[in-house]
Structures are given as structure tokens and as C-alpha cells.
Scaffold this active site. Structure first.
Site, PDB file in Angstrom:
ATOM      1  N   GLU A 191      -4.975  -3.624  -2.188  1.00 19.61           N
ATOM      2  CA  GLU A 191      -6.422  -3.337  -2.205  1.00 19.61           C
ATOM      3  C   GLU A 191      -6.737  -2.026  -1.491  1.00 19.61           C
ATOM      4  OE1 GLU A 191      -4.722  -5.575  -0.635  1.00 19.61           O
ATOM      5  OE2 GLU A 191      -5.603  -6.224   1.274  1.00 19.61           O
ATOM      6  N   GLU A 219       8.843  -4.457  13.109  1.00 17.44           N
ATOM      7  CA  GLU A 219       8.680  -3.341  12.175  1.00 17.44           C
ATOM      8  C   GLU A 219       7.378  -2.640  12.552  1.00 17.44           C
ATOM      9  OE1 GLU A 219       7.514  -4.228   8.094  1.00 17.44           O
ATOM     10  OE2 GLU A 219       8.673  -2.517   7.399  1.00 17.44           O
ATOM     11  N   PHE A 239       0.811  -1.223   0.000  1.00 12.74           N
ATOM     12  CA  PHE A 239       0.000   0.000   0.000  1.00 12.74           C
ATOM     13  C   PHE A 239       0.840   1.267   0.000  1.00 12.74           C
ATOM     14  CE2 PHE A 239       0.765  -0.252   4.608  1.00 12.74           C
ATOM     15  CZ  PHE A 239       0.985   1.082   4.908  1.00 12.74           C
ATOM     16  N   CYS A 271       9.389   1.515   3.372  1.00 14.26           N
ATOM     17  CA  CYS A 271      10.251   0.360   3.666  1.00 14.26           C
ATOM     18  C   CYS A 271      11.668   0.809   3.939  1.00 14.26           C
ATOM     19  CB  CYS A 271      10.236  -0.609   2.504  1.00 14.26           C
ATOM     20  SG  CYS A 271      10.818   0.166   0.991  1.00 14.26           S
TER      21      CYS A 271
HETATM   22  P1  NAD Z   1       1.320  -6.710   2.998  1.00 11.96           P
HETATM   23  O1  NAD Z   1       2.339  -7.788   3.036  1.00 11.96           O
HETATM   24  O2  NAD Z   1       0.216  -6.740   3.978  1.00 11.96           O
HETATM   25  O3  NAD Z   1       0.613  -6.691   1.556  1.00 11.96           O
HETATM   26  C1  NAD Z   1       1.370  -6.660   0.366  1.00 11.96           C
HETATM   27  C2  NAD Z   1       0.563  -7.295  -0.755  1.00 11.96           C
HETATM   28  O4  NAD Z   1       0.321  -8.667  -0.431  1.00 11.96           O
HETATM   29  C3  NAD Z   1      -0.796  -6.643  -0.973  1.00 11.96           C
HETATM   30  O5  NAD Z   1      -1.046  -6.572  -2.353  1.00 11.96           O
HETATM   31  C4  NAD Z   1      -1.764  -7.599  -0.273  1.00 11.96           C
HETATM   32  O6  NAD Z   1      -3.028  -7.641  -0.873  1.00 11.96           O
HETATM   33  C5  NAD Z   1      -1.075  -8.948  -0.403  1.00 11.96           C
HETATM   34  N1  NAD Z   1      -1.326  -9.822   0.743  1.00 11.96           N
HETATM   35  C6  NAD Z   1      -1.556  -9.448   2.034  1.00 11.96           C
HETATM   36  N2  NAD Z   1      -1.672 -10.531   2.823  1.00 11.96           N
HETATM   37  C7  NAD Z   1      -1.500 -11.615   2.032  1.00 11.96           C
HETATM   38  C8  NAD Z   1      -1.489 -13.015   2.275  1.00 11.96           C
HETATM   39  N3  NAD Z   1      -1.676 -13.499   3.502  1.00 11.96           N
HETATM   40  N4  NAD Z   1      -1.264 -13.839   1.232  1.00 11.96           N
HETATM   41  C9  NAD Z   1      -1.061 -13.359  -0.009  1.00 11.96           C
HETATM   42  N5  NAD Z   1      -1.052 -12.030  -0.295  1.00 11.96           N
HETATM   43  C10 NAD Z   1      -1.268 -11.159   0.714  1.00 11.96           C
HETATM   44  O7  NAD Z   1       2.116  -5.328   3.049  1.00 11.96           O
HETATM   45  P2  NAD Z   1       1.520  -3.860   3.144  1.00 11.96           P
HETATM   46  O8  NAD Z   1       0.940  -3.652   4.495  1.00 11.96           O
HETATM   47  O9  NAD Z   1       0.678  -3.548   1.950  1.00 11.96           O
HETATM   48  O10 NAD Z   1       2.856  -3.000   2.982  1.00 11.96           O
HETATM   49  C11 NAD Z   1       3.707  -2.697   4.041  1.00 11.96           C
HETATM   50  C12 NAD Z   1       4.847  -3.672   4.106  1.00 11.96           C
HETATM   51  O11 NAD Z   1       5.546  -3.693   2.868  1.00 11.96           O
HETATM   52  C13 NAD Z   1       5.891  -3.301   5.147  1.00 11.96           C
HETATM   53  O12 NAD Z   1       6.305  -4.464   5.794  1.00 11.96           O
HETATM   54  C14 NAD Z   1       7.020  -2.708   4.327  1.00 11.96           C
HETATM   55  O13 NAD Z   1       8.305  -2.775   4.905  1.00 11.96           O
HETATM   56  C15 NAD Z   1       6.945  -3.545   3.109  1.00 11.96           C
HETATM   57  N6  NAD Z   1       7.592  -2.906   1.973  1.00 11.96           N
HETATM   58  C16 NAD Z   1       8.798  -3.392   1.602  1.00 11.96           C
HETATM   59  C17 NAD Z   1       9.458  -2.796   0.552  1.00 11.96           C
HETATM   60  C18 NAD Z   1      10.802  -3.305   0.113  1.00 11.96           C
HETATM   61  O14 NAD Z   1      11.272  -2.836  -0.889  1.00 11.96           O
HETATM   62  N7  NAD Z   1      11.415  -4.244   0.798  1.00 11.96           N
HETATM   63  C19 NAD Z   1       8.886  -1.711  -0.123  1.00 11.96           C
HETATM   64  C20 NAD Z   1       7.638  -1.253   0.295  1.00 11.96           C
HETATM   65  C21 NAD Z   1       6.993  -1.859   1.360  1.00 11.96           C
END
Ligand code: NAD
Length: 506
Positions: free
Chosen positions: A185, A391, A158, A290
């Protein structure tokens, strides 16, 4: 997220399949809110396996022609896409602010960083060049070609609704693949707008498709035999799930996870400069980056003056709606996430950390239903505390104290996350040692958020990335292509003569 939004009178986001908007066949929906006001602004369909299959079929149908389109022509589509993104940068940034909450100037910067990946992808004819060796045996030559892997998928978080999708699909598509993107989403609209712009740029129908949803949609992608490669960016537990499932299903995968980024501050650093940089890196985008700095490691005598300077800066940050002039920090993405971050502040107090600035209870006049939390600063945090181990992904900066640089490096290296890290110092020797010994994927020297530019690659180590290759840059090109080595012998050569006109190949 709700599974049904029922009677709310808001428009539903469509899917983008085969070059046009399509409805979902799923009955499940989520709610997209404006975090600044708390208002529901859109419904988003939660795709089922049939929706995913339709998107993969569209991508598979478009693949043969797109794969065989000369790279120079693919690059020209990218050039037009680049121009359209630049022309629509403000509109995209407004969508980011509306659905994510970050300030408009911050959103503009993040869109810009994404656009730079498209600039990189415009150079694809050069990047796809292989190697050639003459006479590897008598009359025998050998060369390599880089070919696309097929239908690729991207699942994005997101916090960067434009930039992170742009880390993926422009490089994949420029390499000759077709793509199915599933944005978060919580922030679906910017991806839909980018798909429209890509079509306007001349991208053939089906080359880029956008689906929406939660775990059900993602798991349908991971299990779909038509998808050859998956790029994921999100939290560590989901990244691990994506990596393991793709490995089991024989898919190429890169899964970028969460982070706990440290900034080590030595006593010889320019502390005013460091505090300014750390406040920006810790509280920018409400800490929902991130690469946000979330743990400051103050070495020796740096600690007391640094904490005093950080306090001053944290208290000066203006919290409010991201589209309002003069606001430094917007709301968090959802009420649930705001409450989770506030819970971490409670836990820090309970565990005995010194709360220097408390963001709980921050209210923004006129925006009482928005998801606001003020800046928070903890001092005297120890490695066992939850506020250090987890985190938090919010505007909470924690300060740990170590006696020496050696202790600081050991502390950073013990942390399971290893996305980004920074050192603040005037000493070249200390910086060089740090760069050499620290076990983290991206390192900044007096640079708090060392996000590599698009022609380098982005990625962490350890629990911050599962897979072998980072995103964009040359590693992105490697991820989205397969190398083929060709060994050739020509007993007789018979080449037709060129015609009268200047030959053109593109
Ligand atoms: P999230 O893991 O909750 O969701 C990421 C994506 O995965 C979304 O599209 C979501 O719909 C999907 N998703 C969520 N739960 C799932 C599941 N159980 N099974 C399959 N798909 C699933 O992450 P978020 O809250 O959207 O984003 C924040 C996180 O992303 C933080 O941990 C942040 O550090 C990380 N992030 C990392 C980087 C990087 O480059 N390493 C960059 C941006 C964000």
C-alpha cells in the site's frame, strides 16, 4: 498509514479488475507519500472482502480460456509485454523513485532485474514440457504434463515495487494461471501501470488483477476459496502468518520473509574491493533491500583496516532526493520507518557497540520534510545486541569480529535468518568450504548481493522462506503448475492423414 485521508486534495489510486480501472467499495484509505519531500501524493484504497471477491471472480472467469490458450500464444503476449516494459522502463523507475525514494539509477536496475523474469517467462513452451517413457509395460506408455493451478495471488513488499511483482505474475500467467496482485500500500502505482501495459500487450481482461490494502485485504485473499496458490514476499512475522493460514486453508504457498545478510571478510581479501562492495550492499537503496548486507563479519587481521575503509566510504555517500543527479542514497520509505531505524542506532549506542559513523541528524537542504537518515557504521558488535539480532532495514552496517573462518561460519549458521550471504577472499579453498558449510539460500563469492538471475530461482532458507519452492526460474514454474502423470494403452490406432498445407499449431 491513516485510515482516512479526509480532505487532502490528491487523486486516489484505482483497483484493476477485469481489464479496467475500478473504484473500491471500501471506506478505508491510506496515504502514499513521496519520501523525498514528505508530501502526500496519492490516496490508496484499503480493499475489503467484497473488492477481493470481485477480483477473484474476474480472475476465475478468465481462467478457462487462458488456461487453454496454447503456451506459444501466451508466450507471444509475454514477448509484447517485455517490449512494452523495456520501452517504459524509465517511467516505471520514476514511479519507484517517487513512491519508494531510492535513486533513479538504482530503480532502473531493479526494474531491469524484473524485466529479466519476463524474458524468462517468454520461454514457457519449453519450460512446460513434460516427460515421456515408452513401453513402461508392454504397449503401455507414460507421460507427464504440467497444468496451471488456477487463480493465484501475490502479496508484495514496499521495497521493490516493480521487481518483486514481476518475480510472480509473469511466470504464473505464462503457466496458464490467472492472477490477483496486492502490491504494498506504500507503493501501489507501478503495479497499476504494469497492468495497463499487460493489457496493451494483449493479455485478456481478468487474467491479471490488482487490488490494494493492508491486513484486511490480505486476510480476505487467504480465506477466499477461489484462490489456489499464494506467493508472498515481505517481513518474517507476516510471512509466517501467510504460510500458516494458507496451509490451514489448503492453499499452495511460498512466503519469503526478512533477512540479516552477512558478509564474511577474510584477511587475504582485497580489502579495498571488499569495502567498496560492502558500502554499496549496505547503503544502496538506504539498506531497504532483502539482500542488503547488514552484518559484516571481519575475520582476524581484516578487522581494523576494513573498518577504516568502510568509514571512509560511508562518510562519502551523498544523501538526498532519489531523482537528483549525484545523489547516492535516497530517503527511507516513511517517517515512521526512519524513526524506527534511528531508534536502533540509539539502542546500539546504549548496548555498548562502537559508533563509527552516525547517520542521525542528517538534514538535506530544501527537503526538510523528507525521511532522511545518513549512513551509520557500528564496530565491535556482539551477537546478543539488538542491532545484530533484528532486521533493521535501513542504512546501518554492523561489524562483528571473529578469530577464524570456522567461527564466522558458526556465527552465520546460528542466525535464524538465511536469505543471502557472501565471502570475500582470494582463497579458493576457503570459499569452497564456506559455500559447502554455510546454511543460507543464496551465496556470493566476492559478490556482495548474490541475487540469482531470472533463469535461476530466488529464495532463502530458515526464517527467510516458509514453503518449499523458491521464486522464478524452474522452481517458479513448479510452484505455478501441478504435475499430472498419464498412463496410456492404445489397443487400436487410427490417425487421420495430414492435409496439404504446412501444419501450424500455435
Ligand atoms: P511487510 O511484511 O510489512 O508487508 C508485506 C506485504 O504484506 C504488504 O503488501 C503488506 O500490505 C502486507 N501486510 C503487512 N502486514 C500484514 C499483516 N499483518 N497481515 C497480512 N498482510 C500484511 O513488509 P514490508 O515492510 O513491505 O517489506 C519489507 C520486508 O520485506 C523486509 O522484512 C524485507 O526483508 C522483506 N523482503 C524480503 C524479500 C525476500 O526475497 N525474502 C524481498 C523483499 C523484501
Amino acid at each position: 498509514m491513516n485510515n482516512s485521508v479526509g480532505s487532502r486534495n490528491v487523486a486516489s489510486v484505482s483497483l484493476w479488475i477485469g481489464g479496467r480501472k475500478q473504484p473500491s467499495s471500501s471506506v478505508r484509505h491510506g496515504e502514499v507519500t513521496n519520501p523525498a519531500t514528505g508530501a502526500a501524493i496519492r490516496k490508496v484504497p484499503f480493499c475489503n472482502a467484497a473488492d477481493i471477491d470481485a477480483a477473484v471472480k474476474a480472475a476465475a472467469a478468465a481462467l478457462p480460456e487462458w488456461r487453454d490458450t496454447p503456451p506459444l500464444r501466451r508466450s507471444r503476449v509475454m514477448q509484447r509485454f517485455l517490449a512494452l516494459l523495456q520501452a517504459n522502463q524509465r517511467e516505471l523507475a520514476r514511479l519507484v523513485t517517487e513512491e519508494h525514494g531510492k535513486t533513479l539509477p538504482d530503480a532502473m536496475g531493479s526494474v531491469q532485474r524484473g524485466i529479466e523474469v519476463v524474458e524468462f517467462a517468454c520461454g514457457i513452451p519449453h519450460l512446460l514440457k513434460g516427460e515421456h517413457s515408452e513401453n513402461v509395460g508392454s504397449g503401455v506408455d507414460c507421460h507427464t504434463v504440467r497444468q496451471p493451478v488456477g487463480v493465484c495471488a501475490g502479496v508484495t513488499p514496499f521495497n521493490f515495487p516493480v521487481m518483486v511483482p514481476l518475480w510472480m505474475f509473469p511466470v504464473a500467467i505464462a503457466c496458464g494461471n490467472t492472477f490477483v496482485l496486492k502490491p504494498s500500500e506504500k507503493v501501489p502505482s507501478a503495479s497499476m501501470r504494469m497492468a495497463e501495459l499487460a493489457k496493451e500487450a494483449g493479455l485478456p481482461d481478468g487474467v491479471l488483477n490488482v487490488v490494494h490494502g493492508d491486513k484486511e485485504a490480505v486476510d480476505a485473499m487467504l480465506g477466499h476459496p477461489g484462490i489456489a496458490a499464494v506467493s508472498f514476499v515481505g517481513s518474517t512475522p507476516v510471512a509466517r502468518h501467510i504460510y500458516e493460514t494458507c496451509a490451514r486453508n489448503g492453499k499452495r504457498v511460498q512466503a519469503l520473509g526478512g533477512a540479516k545478510n552477512h558478509a564474511v571478510v577474510l584477511p587475504d581479501a582485497d580489502l579495498e574491493f571488499a569495502a567498496e562492495a560492502l558500502a554499496g550492499a549496505g547503503y544502496g537503496s538506504a539498506g531497504e533491500r532483502c539482500m542488503a548486507v547488514s552484518a559484516v563479519v571481519a575475520v582476524g587481521a581484516a578487522a581494523d583496516p576494513l573498518v577504516a575503509l568502510l568509514k571512509k566510504r560511508a562518510e562519502a555517500i551523498v544523501v538526498g532526493p532519489g531523482d537528483k543527479e549525484g545523489v547516492d542514497m535516497g530517503p527511507l520509505v516513511t517517517a515512521q520507518h526512519r524513526d524506527k531505524v534511528a531508534g536502533y542506532i540509539d539502542a546500539g549506542v546504549k548496548e555498548g557497540a562502537a559508533l563509527v559513523v552516525d547517520g542521525r541528524g542528517t538534514k538535506v537542504a530544501g527537503y526538510e520534510d523528507g525521511y532522511y537518515l545518513g549512513t551509520t557504521l557500528f564496530d565491535h558488535v556482539t551477537p546478543g545486541m539488538k542491532i545484530y539480532r533484528d532486521e533493521i532495514f535501513g542504512p546501518v552496517l554492523v561489524v562483528l569480529r571473529t578469530p577464524t573462518l570456522e567461527d564466522a561460519i558458526a556465527l552465520v549458521n546460528r542466525n535464524p535468518y538465511a536469505n543471502g550471504v557472501a565471502i570475500f577472499t582470494e582463497s579458493g579453498g576457503a570459499a569452497r568450504r564456506f559455500e559447502n558449510e554455510v546454511e543460507v539460500g543464496m551465496v556470493g563469492v566476492n559478490v556482495p548481493i548474490p541475487v540469482p538471475v531470472a533463469f535461476y530461482s530466488f529464495g532463502g532458507w530458515k526464517s527467510s522462506l516458509f514453503g518449499d519452492l523458491h521464486v522464478h526460474g524452474i522452481e517458479g514454474v513448479k510452484f505455478y503448475t501441478r504435475t499430472k502423470a498419464v498412463t496410456t494403452r492404445w489397443p487400436h490406432q487410427d490417425t487421420p492423414a495430414p492435409g496439404l498445407n504446412m501444419p501450424t499449431l500455435g
